[in-house]
Enzyme design. Structure first.
Site, short mmCIF file in Angstrom:
data_model
loop_
_atom_site.label_atom_id
_atom_site.label_comp_id
_atom_site.label_asym_id
_atom_site.label_seq_id
_atom_site.Cartn_x
_atom_site.Cartn_y
_atom_site.Cartn_z
N CYS A 1 5.96 -25.14 -21.46
CA CYS A 1 5.07 -24.07 -21.93
C CYS A 1 4.44 -23.43 -20.70
O CYS A 1 3.66 -24.08 -19.99
CB CYS A 1 4.01 -24.67 -22.85
N GLY A 2 4.81 -22.18 -20.43
CA GLY A 2 4.32 -21.51 -19.22
C GLY A 2 2.84 -21.20 -19.27
O GLY A 2 2.11 -21.41 -18.29
N ARG B 1 9.56 -20.63 -31.39
CA ARG B 1 9.98 -21.83 -32.12
C ARG B 1 8.75 -22.71 -32.34
O ARG B 1 7.94 -22.89 -31.42
CB ARG B 1 11.02 -22.55 -31.24
N CYS C 1 3.93 -15.54 -24.68
CA CYS C 1 4.67 -16.78 -24.40
C CYS C 1 5.07 -16.75 -22.93
O CYS C 1 5.79 -15.84 -22.49
CB CYS C 1 5.90 -16.84 -25.30
N GLY C 2 4.61 -17.72 -22.16
CA GLY C 2 4.82 -17.71 -20.70
C GLY C 2 6.28 -17.85 -20.30
O GLY C 2 6.80 -17.08 -19.49
N THR C 3 6.96 -18.84 -20.90
CA THR C 3 8.38 -19.00 -20.57
C THR C 3 9.16 -17.80 -21.12
O THR C 3 10.13 -17.35 -20.50
CB THR C 3 8.93 -20.32 -21.15
N1 LIG Z 1 7.25 -22.71 -28.68
C1 LIG Z 1 7.81 -23.13 -27.44
C2 LIG Z 1 6.85 -23.93 -26.61
C3 LIG Z 1 5.65 -23.15 -26.14
C4 LIG Z 1 6.01 -22.04 -25.14
C5 LIG Z 1 4.77 -21.32 -24.66
N2 LIG Z 1 3.98 -20.63 -25.57
C6 LIG Z 1 4.88 -20.69 -23.29
O1 LIG Z 1 3.87 -20.11 -22.88
O2 LIG Z 1 5.88 -20.85 -22.60
C7 LIG Z 1 9.06 -23.99 -27.70
O3 LIG Z 1 9.15 -24.67 -28.74
O4 LIG Z 1 9.94 -24.00 -26.83
#
Ligand SMILES: N[C@@H](CCC[C@H](N)C(=O)O)C(=O)O
Length: 321
Positions: A77-78, A218, A226-228
């Site tokens: 989680c980024g 997800r 969402c960071g990633t």
């Molecule tokens: N929902 C993602 C995990 C969380 C990612 C996040 N919000 C971010 O900032 O990268 C997953 O299930 O891969």
């Protein structure tokens, strides 16, 4: 039982942070999943996109575990990494450190503020893999770069990339939740293509070096950011616009704005990511035997941080009008 929590966010992707280094809670993974499902419920409990657990590490300064609001554990989680990174920097009194995740480790450094005195963190999300097996994704080619997936939507071209967690990216002329929501759900129900689900990123190009990203995540649905996902999106943007490699790309989202600088050397990507890590409140809560919220014993808000972030958000809204 009573536990201490800190509510925090990275561009309004919000988390409950539980420090298992300073507090010896001895949760099992089943307990952590149940806590996430219960405490992240926005109608009946505290509400958040996920829970970040800070744990000790034998290989790095600390370890981050991230559980989505549906109780599933994600690899990475980024936005959470910046929040837990800030917390660990302060706890360990350091200006830089390494955080272990389920499958990798990442450098975190306190950075000059993006806006006024907003606490800002730089992270390097360099774990990039375009091989479809790495997501995993079932596809008839080794990579899925700007391809249509008939089972999903025969008009949308998507690019699949693993950031250790699975992502697909598509470029759209407008960000419309009435399309994003059903497509995100559809992709996550399409187990014949994405057996472990997928984070679905919708990207609108703003100008030659800025994009707007909205993600159906997800395990929690559409989030403010969402960071990633923003990293996967920026890398995909650079694939289409190679002139953007090595430049700061401004990435707007529903929770504000961050900056990502992608450099590529052969098949290796270096992605410098600068964004906020903000605190909202600290609380002591009482949870029952089923790990549900019973009572809030105390709560202290970070009023100044909240107000400067609100100002920053209004400023970014002006820029995207
Ligand atoms: N929902 C993602 C995990 C969380 C990612 C996040 N919000 C971010 O900032 O990268 C997953 O299930 O891969």
């Amino acid at each position: 039982m009573n536990i201490l929590i800190r509510k925090c966010h990275g561009t309004a992707n919000d988390f409950i942070l539980i420090d298992e280094i300073s507090n010896k809670y001895s949760f099992t993974d089943k307990d952590r999943a149940t806590l996430a499902k219960n405490l992240c419920d926005r109608q009946n409990s505290i509400g958040a996109d996920g829970i970040l657990f800070l744990q000790s590490s034998t290989t790095c300064d600390a370890k981050m575990r991230i559980f989505n609001s549906d109780g599933s554990e994600a690899q990475m989680c980024g936005n959470g990494l910046r929040c837990i990174g800030r917390y660990a920097l302060e706890l360990l009194d350091k200006t830089e450190l390494d955080i272990e995740t389920l499958t990798a480790h990442y450098k975190v450094v306190k950075a000059p503020s993006l806006y006024k005195d907003i606490y800002t963190v730089q992270i390097w999300l360099n774990t990039v893999n375009f091989n479809v097996d790495s997501l995993p994704m079932i596809f008839d080619k080794e990579q899925c770069l700007f391809e249509t997936i008939d089972e999903l939507d025969s008009n949308l071209k998507v690019t699949a990339v693993s950031m250790t967690n699975p992502h697909i990216v598509t470029f759209v002329p407008e960000l419309d939740n009435t399309l994003i929501q059903p497509l995100g759900e559809k992709a996550n129900n399409l187990k014949s293509v994405f057996p472990q689900g997928v984070n679905f990123n919708f990207v609108k190009e703003i100008d030659e070096n800025s994009i707007y990203v909205r993600t159906y995540e997800r395990g929690c649905g559409i989030t403010k950011s969402c960071g990633t996902g923003m990293t996967a999106s920026t890398i995909t943007f650079c694939l289409e616009h190679p002139e953007c490699y090595g430049k700061d790309v401004t990435v707007y989202n529903d929770g504000g704005m961050i900056k990502i600088n992608v450099t590529k050397s052969g098949d290796t990507y270096e992605n410098k990511f600068i964004g906020n890590a903000s605190y909202v409140f600290d609380a002591e809560i009482e949870i029952d035997d089923n790990f549900a919220l019973e009572n809030t014993i105390s709560k202290k808000f970070y009023d100044e941080e909240i107000s400067v972030y609100d100002e920053f958000l209004s400023y970014t809204r002006e820029l995207t009008k």
